[in-house]
Design an enzyme around this catalytic site. Structure first.
Site, PDB file in Angstrom:
ATOM      1  N   ARG A 171       0.815  -1.213   0.000  1.00 50.09           N
ATOM      2  CA  ARG A 171       0.000   0.000   0.000  1.00 50.09           C
ATOM      3  C   ARG A 171       0.847   1.260   0.000  1.00 50.09           C
ATOM      4  O   ARG A 171       0.298   2.362   0.011  1.00 50.09           O
ATOM      5  CB  ARG A 171      -0.894   0.015   1.251  1.00 50.09           C
ATOM      6  CG  ARG A 171      -1.825  -1.176   1.350  1.00 50.09           C
ATOM      7  CD  ARG A 171      -2.526  -1.177   2.693  1.00 50.09           C
ATOM      8  NE  ARG A 171      -3.688  -0.334   2.667  1.00 50.09           N
ATOM      9  CZ  ARG A 171      -4.931  -0.794   2.700  1.00 50.09           C
ATOM     10  NH1 ARG A 171      -5.150  -2.078   2.774  1.00 50.09           N
ATOM     11  NH2 ARG A 171      -5.938   0.023   2.663  1.00 50.09           N
ATOM     12  N   TYR A 174       0.376   4.393  -2.240  1.00 50.72           N
ATOM     13  CA  TYR A 174      -0.702   5.330  -1.911  1.00 50.72           C
ATOM     14  C   TYR A 174      -0.358   6.092  -0.636  1.00 50.72           C
ATOM     15  O   TYR A 174      -0.386   7.322  -0.606  1.00 50.72           O
ATOM     16  CB  TYR A 174      -2.011   4.553  -1.734  1.00 50.72           C
ATOM     17  CG  TYR A 174      -3.186   5.437  -1.418  1.00 50.72           C
ATOM     18  CD1 TYR A 174      -3.885   6.074  -2.439  1.00 50.72           C
ATOM     19  CD2 TYR A 174      -3.591   5.642  -0.105  1.00 50.72           C
ATOM     20  CE1 TYR A 174      -4.959   6.899  -2.157  1.00 50.72           C
ATOM     21  CE2 TYR A 174      -4.664   6.463   0.177  1.00 50.72           C
ATOM     22  CZ  TYR A 174      -5.344   7.083  -0.847  1.00 50.72           C
ATOM     23  OH  TYR A 174      -6.399   7.906  -0.564  1.00 50.72           O
ATOM     24  N   ASP A 175       0.000   5.336   0.425  1.00 55.80           N
ATOM     25  CA  ASP A 175       0.269   5.960   1.728  1.00 55.80           C
ATOM     26  C   ASP A 175       1.411   6.965   1.653  1.00 55.80           C
ATOM     27  O   ASP A 175       1.274   8.118   2.052  1.00 55.80           O
ATOM     28  CB  ASP A 175       0.666   4.895   2.761  1.00 55.80           C
ATOM     29  CG  ASP A 175      -0.427   3.870   2.972  1.00 55.80           C
ATOM     30  OD1 ASP A 175      -1.565   4.144   2.582  1.00 55.80           O
ATOM     31  OD2 ASP A 175      -0.130   2.802   3.537  1.00 55.80           O
ATOM     32  N   GLU A 176       2.550   6.509   1.143  1.00 56.18           N
ATOM     33  CA  GLU A 176       3.742   7.373   1.134  1.00 56.18           C
ATOM     34  C   GLU A 176       3.553   8.543   0.178  1.00 56.18           C
ATOM     35  O   GLU A 176       3.962   9.656   0.459  1.00 56.18           O
ATOM     36  CB  GLU A 176       4.986   6.577   0.703  1.00 56.18           C
ATOM     37  CG  GLU A 176       5.376   5.482   1.656  1.00 56.18           C
ATOM     38  CD  GLU A 176       6.194   5.991   2.833  1.00 56.18           C
ATOM     39  OE1 GLU A 176       5.876   7.053   3.383  1.00 56.18           O
ATOM     40  OE2 GLU A 176       7.150   5.313   3.201  1.00 56.18           O
ATOM     41  N   GLY A 177       2.933   8.259  -0.970  1.00 53.95           N
ATOM     42  CA  GLY A 177       2.709   9.327  -1.943  1.00 53.95           C
ATOM     43  C   GLY A 177       1.857  10.425  -1.354  1.00 53.95           C
ATOM     44  O   GLY A 177       2.183  11.611  -1.445  1.00 53.95           O
TER      45      GLY A 177
HETATM   46  O1  LIG Z   1     -11.202   8.637   0.487  1.00 54.68           O
HETATM   47  C1  LIG Z   1     -10.263   8.680  -0.280  1.00 54.68           C
HETATM   48  O2  LIG Z   1      -9.174   8.251   0.021  1.00 54.68           O
HETATM   49  C2  LIG Z   1     -10.423   9.232  -1.658  1.00 54.68           C
HETATM   50  O3  LIG Z   1     -11.693   9.878  -1.778  1.00 54.68           O
HETATM   51  C3  LIG Z   1     -12.034  10.251  -3.105  1.00 54.68           C
HETATM   52  O4  LIG Z   1     -12.069   9.103  -3.918  1.00 54.68           O
HETATM   53  P1  LIG Z   1     -13.439   8.378  -4.321  1.00 54.68           P
HETATM   54  O5  LIG Z   1     -14.409   9.386  -4.797  1.00 54.68           O
HETATM   55  O6  LIG Z   1     -13.870   7.480  -3.212  1.00 54.68           O
HETATM   56  O7  LIG Z   1     -12.868   7.433  -5.492  1.00 54.68           O
HETATM   57  P2  LIG Z   1     -13.191   7.397  -7.036  1.00 54.68           P
HETATM   58  O8  LIG Z   1     -14.635   7.283  -7.261  1.00 54.68           O
HETATM   59  O9  LIG Z   1     -12.299   6.348  -7.593  1.00 54.68           O
HETATM   60  O10 LIG Z   1     -12.695   8.835  -7.548  1.00 54.68           O
HETATM   61  C4  LIG Z   1     -11.383   9.165  -7.921  1.00 54.68           C
HETATM   62  C5  LIG Z   1     -11.462   9.980  -9.210  1.00 54.68           C
HETATM   63  O11 LIG Z   1     -10.131  10.373  -9.588  1.00 54.68           O
HETATM   64  C6  LIG Z   1      -9.993  10.097 -10.977  1.00 54.68           C
HETATM   65  N1  LIG Z   1      -8.577   9.873 -11.274  1.00 54.68           N
HETATM   66  C7  LIG Z   1      -7.909   8.808 -10.753  1.00 54.68           C
HETATM   67  C8  LIG Z   1      -6.589   8.614 -11.043  1.00 54.68           C
HETATM   68  C9  LIG Z   1      -5.918   9.509 -11.888  1.00 54.68           C
HETATM   69  O12 LIG Z   1      -4.714   9.358 -12.190  1.00 54.68           O
HETATM   70  N2  LIG Z   1      -6.608  10.575 -12.367  1.00 54.68           N
HETATM   71  C10 LIG Z   1      -7.932  10.776 -12.095  1.00 54.68           C
HETATM   72  O13 LIG Z   1      -8.519  11.743 -12.583  1.00 54.68           O
HETATM   73  C11 LIG Z   1     -10.830   8.876 -11.247  1.00 54.68           C
HETATM   74  O14 LIG Z   1     -11.131   8.677 -12.619  1.00 54.68           O
HETATM   75  C12 LIG Z   1     -12.041   9.182 -10.392  1.00 54.68           C
HETATM   76  O15 LIG Z   1     -12.974   9.956 -11.096  1.00 54.68           O
HETATM   77  C13 LIG Z   1     -10.952  11.206  -3.668  1.00 54.68           C
HETATM   78  O16 LIG Z   1     -11.219  11.446  -5.040  1.00 54.68           O
HETATM   79  C14 LIG Z   1      -9.569  10.613  -3.499  1.00 54.68           C
HETATM   80  O17 LIG Z   1      -8.585  11.586  -3.876  1.00 54.68           O
HETATM   81  C15 LIG Z   1      -9.320  10.181  -2.061  1.00 54.68           C
HETATM   82  O18 LIG Z   1      -8.081   9.534  -2.011  1.00 54.68           O
END
Ligand SMILES: O=C(O)[C@H]1O[C@H](OP(=O)(O)OP(=O)(O)OC[C@H]2O[C@@H](n3ccc(=O)[nH]c3=O)[C@H](O)[C@@H]2O)[C@H](O)[C@@H](O)[C@@H]1O
EC number: 4.1.1.35
Length: 183
Positions: A171, A174-177
């Site tokens: 993990r 994600y964690d460290e980043g």
């Molecule tokens: O609780 C958390 O840890 C996370 O909560 C939310 O995440 P969430 O809405 O639950 O997750 P997703 O529905 O997967 O949304 C992430 C969004 O980022 C977008 N994304 C992901 C990766 C990337 O490189 N670029 C990017 O635009 C995905 O397409 C997606 O729309 C936040 O978006 C995250 O930054 C946070 O880490």
């Protein structure tokens, strides 16, 4: 020539002031807000709330890695809404007043799929957004879960808590980043 003490005290360069246009009537009635990761679960609900305010213009930048246009379909075509397919690891030149930076794979199956890419998204993506905020004088909010503290030894975690992350664990991308961005 040696720097004097006031030079040393002032070595931290302040961000530029927002353009005076920001305080004009036009800008007050049109807050331009960038939501990265706005096609995701939390992002799309945030967009719904922001769009309720008629003074807001909302721009979503998302690479659809885990999100979907479907989550935003009610806003596509709305004059105050714009959707951009964009990967935050690439720079984005755009004039905005506020940035909500949510773009990151959140679920373990996705962030472990390509750990190097996850680190790039966390680090380079956030540096790009901080750079944008600095250039245009925008306020920025970076979100993440308390998972970034790893397996914490304290509950709840105060701001001063360093976390208990395994730097070589699966993990860690994600964690460290995410945790490095709190520097
Ligand atoms: O609780 C958390 O840890 C996370 O909560 C939310 O995440 P969430 O809405 O639950 O997750 P997703 O529905 O997967 O949304 C992430 C969004 O980022 C977008 N994304 C992901 C990766 C990337 O490189 N670029 C990017 O635009 C995905 O397409 C997606 O729309 C936040 O978006 C995250 O930054 C946070 O880490």
């Amino acid at each position: 020539m040696a720097a004097n003490s006031s030079d040393r005290e002032n070595h931290t360069k302040q961000p530029p002031l927002p353009s005076p246009l920001r305080f004009s009537k036009f800008y007050q009635s049109n807050m331009r807000i960038l939501v990265t990761g706005g096609a995701g679960f939390i992002g799309s609900h945030l967009v719904d709330r922001l769009m309720e305010n008629e003074k807001n213009e909302v721009i979503v930048a998302d690479n659809y890695f885990t999100g979907s246009k479907d989550n935003l379909k009610k806003w596509i075509g709305h004059p105050r809404f714009e959707l951009i397919r964009h990967d935050v690891t690439e720079s984005l030149m755009i004039e905005v007043d506020q940035i909500y930076h949510l773009a990151c794979p959140a679920s373990p199956i996705f962030y472990k799929y390509n750990p190097v890419k996850t680190i790039k998204t966390n680090v380079i993506g956030t540096l790009n957004m901080l750079g944008l905020a600095k250039r245009v004088g925008a306020r920025i909010l970076l979100t993440s879960t308390s998972e970034v503290y790893g397996d914490p030894l304290e509950h709840p975690q105060p701001e001063s808590y360093w976390g208990n992350v395994n730097p070589i664990g699966v993990r860690s991308c994600y964690d460290e980043g995410s945790v490095s961005l709190r520097l």
